[in-house]
Motif scaffolding. Sequence first.
Motif, PDB file in Angstrom:
ATOM      1  N   PRO A 187       2.081  -8.886  10.888  1.00 47.64           N
ATOM      2  CA  PRO A 187       1.231  -9.575   9.167  1.00 47.64           C
ATOM      3  C   PRO A 187       1.733  -8.505   8.122  1.00 47.64           C
ATOM      4  N   ASP A 188       1.797  -9.348   7.095  1.00 48.71           N
ATOM      5  CA  ASP A 188       2.511  -8.163   5.941  1.00 48.71           C
ATOM      6  C   ASP A 188       1.485  -8.506   4.768  1.00 48.71           C
ATOM      7  N   SER A 189       0.429  -7.744   4.192  1.00 48.49           N
ATOM      8  CA  SER A 189       0.822  -8.824   2.645  1.00 48.49           C
ATOM      9  C   SER A 189       1.279  -7.762   1.371  1.00 48.49           C
ATOM     10  N   PHE A 190       1.301  -8.633   0.042  1.00 49.42           N
ATOM     11  CA  PHE A 190       2.146  -7.884  -1.100  1.00 49.42           C
ATOM     12  C   PHE A 190       1.265  -7.755  -2.525  1.00 49.42           C
ATOM     13  N   GLY A 191       1.365  -7.060  -3.710  1.00 50.82           N
ATOM     14  CA  GLY A 191       0.297  -7.429  -4.200  1.00 50.82           C
ATOM     15  C   GLY A 191       1.912  -7.580  -5.663  1.00 50.82           C
ATOM     16  N   PHE A 192       1.455  -8.240  -6.859  1.00 46.40           N
ATOM     17  CA  PHE A 192       2.677  -8.396  -7.664  1.00 46.40           C
ATOM     18  C   PHE A 192       2.349  -8.778  -8.880  1.00 46.40           C
ATOM     19  N   SER A 193       3.047  -7.780 -10.279  1.00 47.36           N
ATOM     20  CA  SER A 193       2.443  -8.248 -11.213  1.00 47.36           C
ATOM     21  C   SER A 193       3.536  -8.344 -12.560  1.00 47.36           C
ATOM     22  N   GLY A 194       3.706  -9.156 -13.319  1.00 50.24           N
ATOM     23  CA  GLY A 194       4.573  -9.679 -14.163  1.00 50.24           C
ATOM     24  C   GLY A 194       4.369  -9.239 -15.478  1.00 50.24           C
ATOM     25  N   TYR A 204       1.070  -1.054  -0.213  1.00 48.78           N
ATOM     26  CA  TYR A 204       0.020  -0.124  -0.095  1.00 48.78           C
ATOM     27  C   TYR A 204       0.989   2.077   0.049  1.00 48.78           C
ATOM     28  N   ASN A 205       2.374   1.611   0.829  1.00 51.44           N
ATOM     29  CA  ASN A 205       3.324   2.414  -0.020  1.00 51.44           C
ATOM     30  C   ASN A 205       3.912   2.530  -1.121  1.00 51.44           C
ATOM     31  N   GLY A 206       3.773   1.236  -2.155  1.00 56.27           N
ATOM     32  CA  GLY A 206       4.067   1.473  -3.122  1.00 56.27           C
ATOM     33  C   GLY A 206       5.910   0.678  -3.290  1.00 56.27           C
ATOM     34  N   ASP A 207       6.415   0.747  -4.100  1.00 60.66           N
ATOM     35  CA  ASP A 207       7.728   0.036  -4.130  1.00 60.66           C
ATOM     36  C   ASP A 207       8.820   0.636  -3.270  1.00 60.66           C
ATOM     37  N   TYR A 208       8.778   1.687  -2.910  1.00 67.48           N
ATOM     38  CA  TYR A 208      10.009   3.061  -2.405  1.00 67.48           C
ATOM     39  C   TYR A 208      11.123   2.613  -3.502  1.00 67.48           C
ATOM     40  N   ASP A 209      11.114   1.780  -4.784  1.00 63.32           N
ATOM     41  CA  ASP A 209      12.157   1.232  -5.612  1.00 63.32           C
ATOM     42  C   ASP A 209      13.147   0.491  -5.377  1.00 63.32           C
ATOM     43  N   GLY A 210      12.177  -0.399  -5.020  1.00 68.23           N
ATOM     44  CA  GLY A 210      12.476  -2.044  -4.021  1.00 68.23           C
ATOM     45  C   GLY A 210      13.006  -2.319  -2.429  1.00 68.23           C
ATOM     46  N   ALA A 211      12.906  -1.374  -2.272  1.00 73.12           N
ATOM     47  CA  ALA A 211      13.330  -1.201  -0.445  1.00 73.12           C
ATOM     48  C   ALA A 211      12.165  -1.428   0.253  1.00 73.12           C
ATOM     49  N   ILE A 212      11.062  -1.633  -0.918  1.00 76.93           N
ATOM     50  CA  ILE A 212       9.654  -2.642   0.437  1.00 76.93           C
ATOM     51  C   ILE A 212       9.178  -3.315  -0.731  1.00 76.93           C
ATOM     52  N   GLY A 213       9.008  -3.203  -1.951  1.00 80.62           N
ATOM     53  CA  GLY A 213       8.978  -4.319  -2.539  1.00 80.62           C
ATOM     54  C   GLY A 213       9.927  -5.201  -3.317  1.00 80.62           C
ATOM     55  N   GLY A 214      10.165  -5.249  -4.794  1.00 79.69           N
ATOM     56  CA  GLY A 214      11.263  -5.372  -5.584  1.00 79.69           C
ATOM     57  C   GLY A 214      10.999  -6.583  -6.445  1.00 79.69           C
ATOM     58  N   HIS A 215      12.239  -6.655  -7.366  1.00 76.62           N
ATOM     59  CA  HIS A 215      11.878  -7.006  -8.475  1.00 76.62           C
ATOM     60  C   HIS A 215      11.984  -8.470  -8.563  1.00 76.62           C
ATOM     61  N   LEU A 216      10.216  -8.981  -9.525  1.00 81.23           N
ATOM     62  CA  LEU A 216      10.273  -9.883  -9.693  1.00 81.23           C
ATOM     63  C   LEU A 216      10.072 -10.544 -10.420  1.00 81.23           C
ATOM     64  N   THR A 217      10.477 -12.183 -10.753  1.00 84.18           N
ATOM     65  CA  THR A 217      11.453 -12.921 -11.992  1.00 84.18           C
ATOM     66  C   THR A 217      10.081 -14.514 -11.016  1.00 84.18           C
ATOM     67  N   GLY A 239      14.495  -7.414  -3.164  1.00 91.88           N
ATOM     68  CA  GLY A 239      14.466  -5.752  -2.404  1.00 91.88           C
ATOM     69  C   GLY A 239      15.589  -5.552  -2.499  1.00 91.88           C
ATOM     70  N   GLY A 240      15.329  -4.145  -1.702  1.00 84.35           N
ATOM     71  CA  GLY A 240      16.110  -3.377  -1.002  1.00 84.35           C
ATOM     72  C   GLY A 240      16.758  -4.233   0.631  1.00 84.35           C
ATOM     73  N   TYR A 241      17.982  -3.754   0.524  1.00 82.24           N
ATOM     74  CA  TYR A 241      18.692  -4.212   2.026  1.00 82.24           C
ATOM     75  C   TYR A 241      18.547  -5.697   2.034  1.00 82.24           C
ATOM     76  N   ALA A 242      19.415  -6.029   1.084  1.00 89.50           N
ATOM     77  CA  ALA A 242      19.372  -7.611   0.814  1.00 89.50           C
ATOM     78  C   ALA A 242      17.934  -8.555   1.291  1.00 89.50           C
ATOM     79  N   ARG A 243      16.784  -7.656   1.064  1.00 86.52           N
ATOM     80  CA  ARG A 243      15.808  -8.363   1.486  1.00 86.52           C
ATOM     81  C   ARG A 243      15.252  -9.342   0.378  1.00 86.52           C
ATOM     82  N   SER A 244      14.418 -10.551   0.998  1.00 83.36           N
ATOM     83  CA  SER A 244      14.104 -11.034  -0.542  1.00 83.36           C
ATOM     84  C   SER A 244      12.526 -11.901   0.054  1.00 83.36           C
TER      85      SER A 244
END
Length: 338
Positions: A324-331, A233-246, A262-267
């Motif tokens: 608890p947390d949740s994410f949406g993703f699309s590719g 809900y806060n976007g992805d902050y250039d990957g800091a919150i979300g990240g790149h999906l493969t 994502g950022g900060y070595a988070r995956s």
Amino acid sequence: MSIKKVTLASLILLSLTACGSGGSGGNSNNATKPNAKPQTTQQQTDKAAAEKAAKEKAEAERLAAEKAAKEKAEAERLAAEKAAKEKAEAERLAAEKVAKEKAEAERLAAEKAAIEKAAKEEAERLAAEKAAKEKAEAERLAIVKAKGIDDENYGIRFNDFNEKTEGKIKVRTQSYLYNQPYSVVTAQEVKRTGWENGKYIDISDKTITVKGLKTEKLPPEGKATYEGKAFNYNGDYDGAIGGHLTYDVDFTNRTGSGKIEGGYARSITLAKGNLEKNSISSTASLYYGTHHHGDGSYKVEFFGPNAEEISGYIKMETDINGNPDSFGFSGIRGEVQK
């Protein structure tokens, strides 16, 4: 010799005979006897002359008749030749006229046919163009209906922010969305803070909504990789919150798995799951570096006529703060490799 010349000679001969008779002075009997032979000769001469004259006349008449016949025949020949030429010329002109009229009629018919053909082709083109436009518009409206929005601004963007007060409770709503041609994912948080029944509350309700034109028939075989983004809900902050999906899909073996970096070595690792109908579900694991921070689950669905897109959600039991947390993703899919 002509008849006129023969007659003149006879007169001269008769005159000479008469003179001879007068000069003799004898009796008539003596005079008559010597002239008996000349009279016979005269008769023969006159007969010959008459015959000659007759022959000449007949010849003259024959020649005249022959000449007249020749002249008549020549005149008839020339007349017939002229008539034949005039007839031939008339027939030629008539044939030429008929040929010209036929050629003109054929030209006009061909021109008419060409115009009618062009008109038909133009009508067919316009009809096909209209049908294509109507089909495209119908498909677009079907997508709009399935997605719930009519928007061609694709990618992640801010969607909505709203604050209101319900008694002593402050309600804040914020959302981001990821829009693609065939699907849209919305991540929203409704946060309620304040005093309720003498107690202070801080409640966060996070939801992920996935909508779009779902794929009815998936590729029967091959492998494909989808690439996109994950966000909340806060976007992805250039990957800091979300990240790149493969996300890799094996259509032949009907499985899929992937990763979000994502950022900060988070995956977030998306474990292999089985493809059932139009979706794949499995477990998700959150890491910071190599440190395992929590588990959850994910679901991915396919969208577009040829599975051009995937969209889905991840629900983590706990984030780095234990919430608890949740994410949406699309590719979007790359080329299907057979």
